[in-house]
Each structure stands twice: as structure tokens, then as C-alpha cells.
Design a protein around this motif. Structure first.
Motif, PDB file in Angstrom:
ATOM      1  N   LEU A  29       0.827  -1.206   0.000  1.00 47.95           N
ATOM      2  CA  LEU A  29       0.000   0.000   0.000  1.00 47.95           C
ATOM      3  C   LEU A  29       0.867   1.264   0.000  1.00 47.95           C
ATOM      4  O   LEU A  29       0.534   2.247  -0.671  1.00 47.95           O
ATOM      5  CB  LEU A  29      -0.913  -0.004   1.228  1.00 47.95           C
ATOM      6  CG  LEU A  29      -2.141  -0.916   1.170  1.00 47.95           C
ATOM      7  CD1 LEU A  29      -2.854  -0.939   2.514  1.00 47.95           C
ATOM      8  CD2 LEU A  29      -3.105  -0.467   0.072  1.00 47.95           C
ATOM      9  N   ALA A  30       1.970   1.229   0.734  1.00 51.54           N
ATOM     10  CA  ALA A  30       2.846   2.399   0.774  1.00 51.54           C
ATOM     11  C   ALA A  30       3.646   2.553  -0.510  1.00 51.54           C
ATOM     12  O   ALA A  30       3.933   3.671  -0.938  1.00 51.54           O
ATOM     13  CB  ALA A  30       3.787   2.297   1.976  1.00 51.54           C
ATOM     14  N   LYS A  59      -7.610   2.748   6.462  1.00 52.32           N
ATOM     15  CA  LYS A  59      -8.859   1.993   6.266  1.00 52.32           C
ATOM     16  C   LYS A  59      -8.612   0.758   5.406  1.00 52.32           C
ATOM     17  O   LYS A  59      -9.097  -0.342   5.705  1.00 52.32           O
ATOM     18  CB  LYS A  59      -9.917   2.891   5.610  1.00 52.32           C
ATOM     19  CG  LYS A  59     -10.696   3.773   6.562  1.00 52.32           C
ATOM     20  CD  LYS A  59     -11.802   4.472   5.803  1.00 52.32           C
ATOM     21  CE  LYS A  59     -12.671   5.306   6.726  1.00 52.32           C
ATOM     22  NZ  LYS A  59     -13.772   5.953   5.979  1.00 52.32           N
ATOM     23  N   SER A  60      -7.881   0.952   4.315  1.00 50.56           N
ATOM     24  CA  SER A  60      -7.589  -0.177   3.424  1.00 50.56           C
ATOM     25  C   SER A  60      -6.795  -1.250   4.153  1.00 50.56           C
ATOM     26  O   SER A  60      -7.073  -2.448   4.014  1.00 50.56           O
ATOM     27  CB  SER A  60      -6.800   0.308   2.202  1.00 50.56           C
ATOM     28  OG  SER A  60      -7.546   1.235   1.443  1.00 50.56           O
ATOM     29  N   LEU A  93      -8.196  -4.962   4.778  1.00 46.44           N
ATOM     30  CA  LEU A  93      -7.500  -6.046   4.084  1.00 46.44           C
ATOM     31  C   LEU A  93      -7.034  -7.130   5.050  1.00 46.44           C
ATOM     32  O   LEU A  93      -7.053  -8.323   4.711  1.00 46.44           O
ATOM     33  CB  LEU A  93      -6.290  -5.500   3.325  1.00 46.44           C
ATOM     34  CG  LEU A  93      -6.546  -4.823   1.983  1.00 46.44           C
ATOM     35  CD1 LEU A  93      -5.284  -4.124   1.503  1.00 46.44           C
ATOM     36  CD2 LEU A  93      -7.015  -5.840   0.945  1.00 46.44           C
ATOM     37  N   VAL A  94      -6.613  -6.738   6.248  1.00 45.01           N
ATOM     38  CA  VAL A  94      -5.996  -7.679   7.176  1.00 45.01           C
ATOM     39  C   VAL A  94      -6.943  -8.109   8.277  1.00 45.01           C
ATOM     40  O   VAL A  94      -7.060  -9.304   8.587  1.00 45.01           O
ATOM     41  CB  VAL A  94      -4.722  -7.050   7.789  1.00 45.01           C
ATOM     42  CG1 VAL A  94      -4.097  -7.990   8.804  1.00 45.01           C
ATOM     43  CG2 VAL A  94      -3.724  -6.715   6.691  1.00 45.01           C
ATOM     44  N   ALA A 106     -13.589   1.509   2.449  1.00 39.02           N
ATOM     45  CA  ALA A 106     -12.273   2.142   2.499  1.00 39.02           C
ATOM     46  C   ALA A 106     -12.226   3.459   1.749  1.00 39.02           C
ATOM     47  O   ALA A 106     -11.258   4.208   1.874  1.00 39.02           O
ATOM     48  CB  ALA A 106     -11.216   1.188   1.934  1.00 39.02           C
ATOM     49  N   GLY A 107     -13.247   3.753   0.942  1.00 39.09           N
ATOM     50  CA  GLY A 107     -13.287   5.001   0.194  1.00 39.09           C
ATOM     51  C   GLY A 107     -12.361   5.025  -0.998  1.00 39.09           C
ATOM     52  O   GLY A 107     -11.853   6.091  -1.363  1.00 39.09           O
TER      53      GLY A 107
END
Length: 356
Positions: free
Chosen positions: A75-76, A114-115, A119-120, A195-196
């Protein structure tokens, strides 16, 4: 009519929007990885409980930590989860117009966290809930709680309500996917909506930016001690995540093969292919079985025609006689008096009734 036909054929589908097959495939990728790894750890734990037993007991927690590290790294770095990046997809915040941010720009902090949690944490909690329901069902079958126990009433109500809750959860995802197929929704999964963010395909600029970022990270140097420590920590975490992602990328086919191999449907096929051949039926005897010996009453011995005393069964045929009668007959003839099957004294099985 031509204008109407043009409106019908020109579906407003963006070129960067992934198909439902891509979206569902990236979801199923991580869903296939965990069962395969779980089976691998189970085999190791059964072969060497002293060394790998704790790994099996804490598998869910260890897996969720590794998954957290892996998803945080991607994600990062790529604005996508591991499976989304594997299928060349990225996440962008909702409300973005035609100008989309590059994958290297990352998500805003709100959408990022949020993601990560969705996800986890959601798969972890769902797996724990399923295990809890399974254990409660087993406990309900062999429960020692009194029937009027409030705890027993509570978890029975919970077990009764769980199938409907699970059906609602799965139906929510199914309806969302149907809306995505029909072009009525921008998300194939409700978790993306929570998560938007939404999924789009990587562009050529994204791929070039990712390659440039990777090359710059390997060649960059830090001057201050604090920045060096931070850089070393980021490199260590990134190296672990990269090794995990590379290993998963290389072994994803193998893991999916294991998941298919140990699936219930495939096990039935394997059993049918590898099952031992059916033994041949008993050889027909020269004379027919002495069915006339069988009395009408089941408590009567077929040999002495009296009520059985010390009931004894023949394991070769299943018929029941008096012990003295069948012992003498088998010792003299080595066969069952009813069926004629070859029998020895070791095939006599003494039966004990509650009255005796």
C-alpha cells in the motif's frame, strides 16, 4: 433506430476499470494462499510437534502479522494490496476525476489505514468467528450444561442466528458484484467502498514511476544518524516484505495447486482413482446355503432349535448360535452350518446381553 442502436452498444465503461474477472481473481489469490500455507504448517507440526507445534497453534496470529507487513509494504509503495499489484491494479481515492494520482504517490492517510485494516483485520476476524462457531457446535453436541443454563441458551441462539448473518454478508458481496457487472457500481467489493477507494489498472506512467522509485531507493544515501536508522529500518521491513512477496509470487501456482489437490471435490476424484479394487464375491459353493436351518424366531439356535444359551456369533457369516453347538460344529467341519463359509474356532465371538 440507428441512434437507439448506437446508445445501446456504447456502454460507458472506462478503459482503466478492471473487469470483474480481474477483480475477483485478485480476491481469490490471497484466499487460496492461506489454506495452502495452513496445510503446509499442519504437515510440519504433525511430523515434528516439538519444533513446529507452536507454529501451528499460533498460525492465525503469525499469518496476520505477516499479512499486515506485506499489505503495508505494497500500500505504501504501490497504492495497492499484494494481490491487486500482482494483477497490475492500484487503488485511487473516490471522487478523483480524469487526473489520477500515480501509484507511487500513495493513498491519503485515511484511505490508507482503512484499506490496511479492512485487508488484514476483516479476514482474520471472519476466520476466528468461523472457528468459534465450529467449536460451539461441537460443544453443543456434547455439552454438559443443564438445559436451562443461560449460557447454553445464548450460544444456541447465536448458532441459530449465525447462518442468517453469514448469508446476509455473502449476499451483500454478491449483490455488489452483480451491480459492478451491470455498471451500476464502481466497486466489486463492499470493503473497497468502506475504504473510500476504487480499483483501476496501472498505466504506463505508473509502471515507469514504480521502476524509478525502486531504483532511487536502492541508490539513495542518508547523511544524519537518525535518517540512517530510519532508512535501515525501512529497508529491513521492505526487504522482509519484498522477500515475502517474491516468494508468494513464485509459489502462487504451487499454493493454488495444493489448495486444489486437497479440496473436497478433488479428494473424491483421487479416492475413485486410487481406491483398492473391489474384492471378488465369495465363491459359490457346490450346495446351496442351508436356509432351511434358519428358525423363524431370532432367539432360537439354528442347530439345536432351542432358545440360545451363551449366544455366540460367527464373524465369517454373522449368524448367532449356542456356544456349545457352534463350537462342536466348527471343530468338526470347519465351516458355517448356514452359509458353508470356511470358519475356524478363532472366528467365534461371544455375545453379552445386558441381562447377563
Amino acid at each position: 433506430m440507428a441512434e437507439v442502436g448506437a446508445h445501446l452498444t456504447a456502454a460507458p465503461v472506462a478503459a482503466d476499470t478492471p473487469s470483474v474477472f480481474e477483480a475477483v481473481a485478485q480476491d481469490s489469490l490471497m484466499a487460496a494462499v492461506k489454506p495452502a500455507l495452513q496445510h503446509l504448517v499442519k504437515v510440519l507440526a504433525e511430523s515434528n510437534p516439538a519444533r513446529f507445534g507452536s507454529l501451528w497453534r499460533w498460525f492465525d496470529e503469525i499469518y496476520v502479522l505477516l499479512d499486515l507487513l506485506l499489505q503495508q509494504h505494497y500500500l505504501a509503495r504501490c497504492s495497492a494490496s499484494f494481490s491487486e499489484n500482482f494483477y497490475s491494479l492500484k487503488r485511487i481515492p473516490m471522487g478523483e476525476g480524469t487526473r489520477q494520482p500515480l501509484a507511487t504517490a500513495g493513498l491519503p492517510k485515511r484511505q490508507h489505514w482503512k484499506s490496511l485494516l479492512l485487508l488484514v483485520l476483516v479476514p482474520y476476524l471472519k476466520g476466528k468467528l468461523e472457528k468459534l462457531v465450529s467449536s460451539l457446535r461441537e460443544e453443543d453436541e456434547y455439552s454438559i450444561h443443564p438445559p436451562s443454563s443461560s449460557w447454553k441458551r445464548f450460544y444456541r441462539a447465536f448458532l441459530a442466528a449465525y447462518p442468517f448473518v453469514n448469508m446476509t454478508w455473502e449476499g451483500w458481496f454478491l449483490i455488489q458484484q452483480l451491480c459492478y457487472i451491470l455498471g451500476k457500481a464502481q466497486h466489486h467489493s463492499p470493503l473497497l467502498r468502506l475504504a473510500g477507494v476504487r480499483l483501476v489498472r496501472l498505466t504506463a506512467e505508473d509502471i515507469h514511476a514504480l521502476e524509478t522509485k525502486l531504483a532511487g531507493a536502492t541508490s539513495g544515501q542518508a547523511h544524519s544518524f537518525t535518517s540512517r536508522v530510519q532508512l535501515a529500518a525501512r529497508k529491513a521491513l521492505g526487504g522482509i516484505a519484498f522477500s515475502l512477496s517474491t516468494g508468494l509470487s513464485v509459489s502462487v501456482f504451487f499454493l493454488q495447486f495444493l489448495e486444489w489437490w486437497y479440496s473436497s471435490e478433488n479428494q473424491e476424484t483421487i479416492k475413485s482413482l486410487t481406491a483398492l479394487p473391489t474384492p471378488p464375491p465369495p465363491v459359490h459353493l457346490d450346495h446351496e446355503p442351508s436356509s432351511a436351518l434358519l428358525p423363524k424366531l431370532k432367539t432360537v439356535c439354528p442347530l439345536c432349535r432351542r432358545i440360545r444359551v451363551n449366544a455366540t456369533a460367527l464373524s465369517t457369516s454373522g449368524f448367532v448360535f449356542c456356544y456349545r453347538c457352534i463350537y462342536s460344529h466348527v471343530k468338526a467341519h470347519q465351516r458355517c452350518p448356514v452359509t458353508g463359509y470356511a470358519t475356524e474356532l478363532q472366528h467365534l465371538v461371544k455375545l453379552y446381553s445386558p441381562e447377563s
